[in-house]
Design a protein around this motif. Structure first.
Motif, PDB file in Angstrom:
ATOM      1  N   LYS A 168       0.819  -1.211   0.000  1.00  0.00           N
ATOM      2  CA  LYS A 168       0.000   0.000   0.000  1.00  0.00           C
ATOM      3  C   LYS A 168       0.855   1.265   0.000  1.00  0.00           C
ATOM      4  CE  LYS A 168      -4.025  -1.789  -0.084  1.00  0.00           C
ATOM      5  NZ  LYS A 168      -4.828  -1.640  -1.282  1.00  0.00           N
ATOM      6  N   ASP A 169       2.077   1.182   0.573  1.00  0.00           N
ATOM      7  CA  ASP A 169       2.933   2.359   0.662  1.00  0.00           C
ATOM      8  C   ASP A 169       4.378   1.906   0.786  1.00  0.00           C
ATOM      9  OD1 ASP A 169       3.593   5.122   1.001  1.00  0.00           O
ATOM     10  OD2 ASP A 169       3.706   4.788   3.160  1.00  0.00           O
ATOM     11  N   SER A 170       5.280   2.581   0.096  1.00  0.00           N
ATOM     12  CA  SER A 170       6.716   2.306   0.197  1.00  0.00           C
ATOM     13  C   SER A 170       7.434   3.616   0.417  1.00  0.00           C
ATOM     14  CB  SER A 170       7.255   1.669  -1.085  1.00  0.00           C
ATOM     15  OG  SER A 170       6.736   0.389  -1.257  1.00  0.00           O
ATOM     16  N   ARG A 171       8.401   3.600   1.333  1.00  0.00           N
ATOM     17  CA  ARG A 171       9.237   4.786   1.540  1.00  0.00           C
ATOM     18  C   ARG A 171      10.571   4.376   2.123  1.00  0.00           C
ATOM     19  NH1 ARG A 171       5.404   7.997   5.563  1.00  0.00           N
ATOM     20  NH2 ARG A 171       4.099   7.579   3.794  1.00  0.00           N
ATOM     21  N   PRO A 172      11.598   5.157   1.836  1.00  0.00           N
ATOM     22  CA  PRO A 172      12.923   4.831   2.390  1.00  0.00           C
ATOM     23  C   PRO A 172      12.963   5.142   3.890  1.00  0.00           C
ATOM     24  CG  PRO A 172      13.029   6.851   1.110  1.00  0.00           C
ATOM     25  CD  PRO A 172      11.637   6.312   0.947  1.00  0.00           C
ATOM     26  N   THR A 173      13.842   4.445   4.602  1.00  0.00           N
ATOM     27  CA  THR A 173      14.054   4.761   6.008  1.00  0.00           C
ATOM     28  C   THR A 173      14.776   6.094   6.091  1.00  0.00           C
ATOM     29  OG1 THR A 173      16.120   3.509   6.004  1.00  0.00           O
ATOM     30  CG2 THR A 173      14.143   2.342   6.763  1.00  0.00           C
ATOM     31  N   ASP A 174      14.868   6.646   7.293  1.00  0.00           N
ATOM     32  CA  ASP A 174      15.480   7.971   7.470  1.00  0.00           C
ATOM     33  C   ASP A 174      16.900   8.044   6.932  1.00  0.00           C
ATOM     34  OD1 ASP A 174      13.170   8.914   8.609  1.00  0.00           O
ATOM     35  OD2 ASP A 174      13.824   8.532  10.663  1.00  0.00           O
ATOM     36  N   ASP A 175      17.668   6.968   7.140  1.00  0.00           N
ATOM     37  CA  ASP A 175      19.061   6.999   6.680  1.00  0.00           C
ATOM     38  C   ASP A 175      19.222   6.481   5.250  1.00  0.00           C
ATOM     39  OD1 ASP A 175      18.710   4.294   7.063  1.00  0.00           O
ATOM     40  OD2 ASP A 175      20.418   4.047   8.413  1.00  0.00           O
ATOM     41  N   GLY A 176      18.129   6.078   4.624  1.00  0.00           N
ATOM     42  CA  GLY A 176      18.172   5.644   3.238  1.00  0.00           C
ATOM     43  C   GLY A 176      18.768   4.267   3.016  1.00  0.00           C
ATOM     44  N   SER A 177      18.982   3.505   4.086  1.00  0.00           N
ATOM     45  CA  SER A 177      19.629   2.199   3.941  1.00  0.00           C
ATOM     46  C   SER A 177      18.633   1.066   3.706  1.00  0.00           C
ATOM     47  CB  SER A 177      20.450   1.887   5.191  1.00  0.00           C
ATOM     48  OG  SER A 177      19.598   1.740   6.309  1.00  0.00           O
ATOM     49  N   ALA A 178      17.339   1.366   3.770  1.00  0.00           N
ATOM     50  CA  ALA A 178      16.322   0.328   3.610  1.00  0.00           C
ATOM     51  C   ALA A 178      15.032   0.953   3.088  1.00  0.00           C
ATOM     52  CB  ALA A 178      16.073  -0.373   4.947  1.00  0.00           C
ATOM     53  N   ILE A 179      14.125   0.099   2.644  1.00  0.00           N
ATOM     54  CA  ILE A 179      12.801   0.516   2.200  1.00  0.00           C
ATOM     55  C   ILE A 179      11.771  -0.114   3.128  1.00  0.00           C
ATOM     56  CG2 ILE A 179      11.090   0.390   0.333  1.00  0.00           C
ATOM     57  CD1 ILE A 179      13.414   2.039  -0.513  1.00  0.00           C
ATOM     58  N   ARG A 180      10.895   0.712   3.665  1.00  0.00           N
ATOM     59  CA  ARG A 180       9.792   0.217   4.496  1.00  0.00           C
ATOM     60  C   ARG A 180       8.560   0.092   3.604  1.00  0.00           C
ATOM     61  NH1 ARG A 180      10.078   0.804   9.983  1.00  0.00           N
ATOM     62  NH2 ARG A 180       7.860   1.209  10.099  1.00  0.00           N
ATOM     63  N   ARG A 181       7.936  -1.069   3.644  1.00  0.00           N
ATOM     64  CA  ARG A 181       6.743  -1.282   2.836  1.00  0.00           C
ATOM     65  C   ARG A 181       5.572  -1.596   3.752  1.00  0.00           C
ATOM     66  NH1 ARG A 181       8.707  -1.187  -2.157  1.00  0.00           N
ATOM     67  NH2 ARG A 181      10.608  -2.291  -2.668  1.00  0.00           N
ATOM     68  N   GLU A 239      12.997  -3.828   3.655  1.00  0.00           N
ATOM     69  CA  GLU A 239      13.840  -4.424   2.618  1.00  0.00           C
ATOM     70  C   GLU A 239      15.196  -3.732   2.642  1.00  0.00           C
ATOM     71  OE1 GLU A 239      13.628  -4.098  -2.156  1.00  0.00           O
ATOM     72  OE2 GLU A 239      11.784  -4.746  -1.167  1.00  0.00           O
ATOM     73  N   ARG A 240      16.278  -4.528   2.779  1.00  0.00           N
ATOM     74  CA  ARG A 240      17.640  -3.985   2.830  1.00  0.00           C
ATOM     75  C   ARG A 240      18.483  -4.577   1.717  1.00  0.00           C
ATOM     76  NH1 ARG A 240      17.927  -1.725   7.655  1.00  0.00           N
ATOM     77  NH2 ARG A 240      16.720  -2.599   9.325  1.00  0.00           N
ATOM     78  N   VAL A 241      19.472  -3.827   1.305  1.00  0.00           N
ATOM     79  CA  VAL A 241      20.445  -4.324   0.336  1.00  0.00           C
ATOM     80  C   VAL A 241      21.398  -5.249   1.077  1.00  0.00           C
ATOM     81  CG1 VAL A 241      22.367  -3.682  -1.149  1.00  0.00           C
ATOM     82  CG2 VAL A 241      20.314  -2.275  -1.093  1.00  0.00           C
ATOM     83  N   GLN A 242      21.644  -6.390   0.497  1.00  0.00           N
ATOM     84  CA  GLN A 242      22.600  -7.333   1.076  1.00  0.00           C
ATOM     85  C   GLN A 242      23.659  -7.597   0.022  1.00  0.00           C
ATOM     86  OE1 GLN A 242      20.806 -10.876   2.584  1.00  0.00           O
ATOM     87  NE2 GLN A 242      22.750 -11.808   3.099  1.00  0.00           N
TER      88      GLN A 242
END
Length: 160
Positions: free
Chosen positions: A14-27, A42-45
């Motif tokens: 329903k909604d996606s946005r980056p975390t405050d530090d830009g290291s992950a995406i909250r969905r 979701e994080r980059v690995q």
């Protein structure tokens, strides 16, 4: 993504946005089966990390375990959660960038100690007491004696 409440595989973002530090995406997700809402991160690995324990065992790296140990060391200290998350992200990135998929548990412990020493002296000593397995008061005394004259950062007070 399966719903954690009912197990239904039909969930919608329903909604996606980056975390405050830009290291992950909250969905933010919605389950059409049970109607519940939940959040995924979701994080980059860069690579799969394996931890080589001191007894020779190899286990998968657990980011949550690292974050938990840092949270425990910083419990009731004036270091906000966002800063704690940046510490964890920095340590994980450092481990992933080391060039090897296998990392010794000692390297993780030393990286945490190095980060905590820069942030908060009390948290540094707390973590060291567990990591270095202090058994008696003399262990603390010896450790603190080794810190004499070493500049330690003082934490910035949290905004009120």
């Amino acid at each position: 993504m399966r719903c954690p409440f009912c197990g239904d595989a039909d969930t919608q973002v329903k909604d996606s946005r980056p975390t405050d530090d830009g290291s992950a995406i909250r969905r933010r997700r919605f389950c059409s089966g049970c109607g519940q809402r939940f959040t995924t991160v979701e994080r980059v690995q860069l690579r799969e990390l394996t931890v080589m324990k001191t007894d020779g065992r190899r286990v998968a790296f657990d980011r949550d375990k690292l974050a938990r140990s840092i949270r425990v060391a910083l419990n009731k200290r004036p270091v906000d959660e966002e800063r704690q998350e940046r510490i964890v992200n920095g340590i994980v990135r450092k481990l992933e960038a080391s060039g090897d998929g296998e990392v010794r548990s000692e390297a993780i412990g030393e990286a945490v100690m190095e980060a905590l020493k820069e942030i908060d002296a009390v948290a540094y000593v707390r973590f060291a007491s567990v990591y270095r397995d202090f058994r008696e008061a003399g262990d603390f005394k010896a450790f603190l004696g080794g810190m004499e004259g070493a500049p330690l950062a003082r934490p910035e007070p949290l905004p009120e």
